[in-house]
Enzyme design. Structure first.
Site, short mmCIF file in Angstrom:
data_model
loop_
_atom_site.label_atom_id
_atom_site.label_comp_id
_atom_site.label_asym_id
_atom_site.label_seq_id
_atom_site.Cartn_x
_atom_site.Cartn_y
_atom_site.Cartn_z
N ASN A 1 3.56 -27.43 -35.25
CA ASN A 1 3.53 -28.04 -36.59
C ASN A 1 4.22 -29.38 -36.44
O ASN A 1 5.43 -29.44 -36.34
CB ASN A 1 4.27 -27.15 -37.60
CG ASN A 1 4.45 -27.88 -38.92
OD1 ASN A 1 3.67 -28.77 -39.25
ND2 ASN A 1 5.49 -27.51 -39.66
N TRP A 2 3.40 -30.43 -36.42
CA TRP A 2 3.96 -31.74 -36.12
C TRP A 2 4.65 -32.39 -37.32
O TRP A 2 5.25 -33.45 -37.19
CB TRP A 2 2.85 -32.65 -35.59
CG TRP A 2 2.52 -32.40 -34.15
CD1 TRP A 2 3.15 -31.53 -33.30
CD2 TRP A 2 1.49 -33.04 -33.38
NE1 TRP A 2 2.58 -31.59 -32.05
CE2 TRP A 2 1.55 -32.50 -32.07
CE3 TRP A 2 0.51 -33.98 -33.66
CZ2 TRP A 2 0.69 -32.90 -31.06
CZ3 TRP A 2 -0.36 -34.38 -32.66
CH2 TRP A 2 -0.27 -33.85 -31.37
N LYS A 3 4.50 -31.79 -38.48
CA LYS A 3 5.11 -32.37 -39.70
C LYS A 3 4.68 -33.83 -39.84
O LYS A 3 3.53 -34.15 -39.58
CB LYS A 3 6.63 -32.24 -39.64
CG LYS A 3 7.09 -30.85 -39.20
CD LYS A 3 8.56 -30.66 -39.35
CE LYS A 3 8.99 -29.35 -38.72
NZ LYS A 3 10.03 -28.69 -39.44
N HIS B 1 4.40 -23.98 -46.28
CA HIS B 1 5.57 -24.25 -45.43
C HIS B 1 6.78 -24.49 -46.33
O HIS B 1 6.66 -25.05 -47.42
CB HIS B 1 5.30 -25.47 -44.55
CG HIS B 1 6.32 -25.66 -43.48
ND1 HIS B 1 7.55 -26.22 -43.71
CD2 HIS B 1 6.29 -25.33 -42.16
CE1 HIS B 1 8.24 -26.24 -42.58
NE2 HIS B 1 7.49 -25.70 -41.62
N GLU C 1 9.04 -26.60 -46.25
CA GLU C 1 9.26 -28.01 -46.63
C GLU C 1 8.35 -28.40 -47.80
O GLU C 1 8.73 -29.21 -48.63
CB GLU C 1 9.05 -28.91 -45.41
CG GLU C 1 10.19 -28.78 -44.42
CD GLU C 1 9.83 -29.04 -42.97
OE1 GLU C 1 8.76 -29.62 -42.70
OE2 GLU C 1 10.64 -28.66 -42.10
N GLU D 1 9.16 -17.67 -41.40
CA GLU D 1 10.01 -18.80 -41.02
C GLU D 1 11.27 -18.82 -41.88
O GLU D 1 11.25 -19.39 -42.99
CB GLU D 1 9.25 -20.11 -41.22
CG GLU D 1 8.00 -20.23 -40.39
CD GLU D 1 7.69 -21.69 -40.08
OE1 GLU D 1 7.57 -22.03 -38.91
OE2 GLU D 1 7.61 -22.49 -41.02
N GLY E 1 14.33 -26.34 -37.81
CA GLY E 1 14.86 -27.65 -37.45
C GLY E 1 16.37 -27.69 -37.32
O GLY E 1 16.97 -28.77 -37.26
N SER F 1 13.12 -23.00 -34.89
CA SER F 1 13.81 -23.42 -33.66
C SER F 1 13.37 -22.64 -32.42
O SER F 1 14.17 -22.35 -31.53
CB SER F 1 15.33 -23.33 -33.84
OG SER F 1 15.76 -24.21 -34.86
N GLY G 1 7.95 -26.42 -34.67
CA GLY G 1 8.06 -27.82 -35.06
C GLY G 1 8.53 -28.67 -33.89
O GLY G 1 7.74 -29.10 -33.05
N GLY G 2 9.83 -28.91 -33.83
CA GLY G 2 10.41 -29.85 -32.86
C GLY G 2 9.94 -29.67 -31.43
O GLY G 2 9.59 -30.66 -30.76
C1 PEP Z 1 8.35 -25.53 -38.49
O1 PEP Z 1 8.24 -26.70 -38.80
O2 PEP Z 1 7.55 -24.71 -38.92
C2 PEP Z 1 9.44 -25.14 -37.59
C3 PEP Z 1 9.59 -23.87 -37.30
O3 PEP Z 1 10.23 -26.16 -37.10
P1 PEP Z 1 11.27 -26.03 -35.86
O4 PEP Z 1 10.54 -25.36 -34.75
O5 PEP Z 1 11.61 -27.46 -35.54
O6 PEP Z 1 12.43 -25.24 -36.34
#
Ligand code: PEP
Length: 251
Positions: free
Chosen positions: A9-11, A95, A97, A167, A173, A213, A234-235
């Protein structure tokens, strides 16, 4: 048998050229991942170029959001037909966010899920509790609320195109991952809930991803949990090497 699904998930990261450079580097690195489904949720501007460049590879491209209407006066929004034409195979909906910053509710999530499925997209529907909710002992109740209402009114046939992503908001993050035990516990709650909503067969077949994470160092132990069927990342999905290590978690 549920096929594991590792999805980035590149956001709001990566321009078109950055996205294409990633794909160029990542394609070969993940090509050998047998029995793993691979996806990238990317910003709207990069979707068409990415989907074109990913054709013939094992990487599927998806949107990070959609509107429930096919078209209309909704400035800044993107519709399901637009995602489909761009070459998307799936869309991420709900999500945290989007819930936190853009006012997404269970009701709008449900409308988006239904619109996506009707338009031919698979769906990753996210759910998860905040730290305050976990500390108040409300994890099960929050996840139940998100899943029950987000997937309300779907049929077992439609559920074959739905992936649920658990999540925990406090793990997104932050570098703070749920322990494998915490992830498994929440996933088991979700699977039981799905059994009540759609029957045992659908619950057994539905993939439940963990997100929060996930990185190359912890992906293996997370994926080893019996009810964890993939990861939404994400990251650690932003660099080809790291993404490839996640996809190749069995190697
Ligand atoms: C996400 O954006 O869905 C996520 C899980 O981010 P991260 O892996 O950076 O915690």
């Amino acid at each position: 048998m549920r096929t594991p699904f590792i999805c980035g998930n590149w956001k709001m990261y990566k321009t078109v050229s950055e996205a294409l450079a990633f794909l160029d580097a990542a394609k070969g690195l993940v090509a050998g991942a047998a029995g793993v489904e691979v996806g990238i949720g990317a910003p709207a501007t990069a979707l068409k170029s990415l989907a074109d460049a990913a054709r013939g590879s094992n990487i599927r491209i998806g949107g990070e959001n959609c509107h429930w209407e096919k078209e209309g006066a909704f400035t800044g929004e993107i519709s399901v037909p637009m995602l489909v034409e761009a070459g998307c195979a799936f869309v991420i909906v709900g999500h945290s966010e989007r819930r936190q910053y853009f006012g997404e509710t269970n009701e709008t999530v449900n409308r988006k899920v239904k619109a996506a499925l009707a338009g031919g997209l698979a769906v990753i529907m996210c759910c998860g509790e905040t730290l305050g909710e976990r500390e108040a002992g409300r994890t099960g109740a929050v996840v139940t609320d998100h899943v029950k209402n987000g997937l309300a009114g779907l049929t077992p046939a439609e559920m074959t195109k739905v992936v649920v992503a658990y999540e925990p908001v406090w793990a997104i993050g932050t570098g703070r991952t749920a322990t494998p035990g915490q992830a498994q516990e929440a996933h088991a709650v979700i699977r039981e809930l799905l059994a009540g909503m759609f029957g045992d067969q659908t619950a057994e077949a539905t993939r439940i991803q963990y997100g929060g994470s996930v990185k190359p160092e912890n992906v293996e132990e997370i994926m080893a949990q019996p009810d964890v069927d993939g990861a939404l990342v994400g990251g650690a999905s932003l660099k080809p090497d790291s993404f490839a290590k996640l996809v190749n978690f069995r190697a």
